[in-house]
Design a protein around this motif. Structure first.
Motif: not given
Ligand code: DCP
Length: 152
Positions: A26, A138, A99, A93, A57-58, A76, A72, A135, A42, A53-54, A97
């Motif tokens: 991520v 982060d 970050l 994470l 995404g994935k 976003e 992303e 989070l 969020r 958070e910063l 997984r």
């Molecule tokens: N996450 C985190 N810190 C961040 C960004 C994400 O801990 N700065 C974590 C939160 C979620 C996971 O990572 O458990 C995935 O983040 P997102 O849901 O934001 O990722 P996507 O936007 O890719 O998800 P989706 O495609 O399901 O919407």
């Protein structure tokens, strides 16, 4: 990937034993401008709503970290960025997984941030970094963010 993961915390040792394609990365952007970093609150899912958070995404299969973060942040926040170096270590994470925080420079700093998924954004100085309810992952990056903010 293995070498980068090994630089991280002890909790990452299990992840380091996995092949790169078994680890879900991520990416999160440290968008720094004028000595401040952008934090986003969020709105979903319910378990994470209200926490900061910063933004990111994935990474999709076959996608580079930089391409994923660019995509992303466009989706976003409606911004275009140039992705730079990693800030801090990979943070676990979950068992498969991590970050990964990457510096992101706004191509047009005058363009307003237009969040589509977050319900609030905030530009933080180094002194304000502790204020949001981050989070967990982060939160571990804050000392590294503080250093990155001091560097410019
Ligand atoms: N996450 C985190 N810190 C961040 C960004 C994400 O801990 N700065 C974590 C939160 C979620 C996971 O990572 O458990 C995935 O983040 P997102 O849901 O934001 O990722 P996507 O936007 O890719 O998800 P989706 O495609 O399901 O919407």
């Amino acid at each position: 990937l293995r070498r980068r993961v090994l630089r991280g915390e002890q909790t990452l040792l299990g992840i380091a034993a996995l092949a790169a394609d078994e680890v879900q990365v991520v990416v999160a952007g440290a968008i720094v401008a004028g000595g401040r970093v952008l934090a986003a609150r969020r709105s979903a899912p319910a378990s994470l709503a209200g926490r900061w958070e910063l933004p990111g995404g994935k990474v999709d299969p076959g996608e580079s970290d930089a391409a994923a973060l660019t995509r992303e942040l466009r989706e976003e926040l409606g911004v275009e960025v140039e992705v730079g170096e990693q800030i801090g270590p990979d943070v676990a994470l979950g068992p498969r997984r991590v970050l990964r925080c990457l510096r992101a420079r706004l191509l047009d700093p005058t363009r307003p941030i237009e969040p589509t998924e977050h319900d609030q954004v905030r530009w933080l100085t180094a002194d304000e970094l502790d204020e949001p309810d981050w989070l967990d992952a982060d939160d571990e990056l804050l000392p590294h963010l503080r250093t990155a903010l001091a560097a410019r």
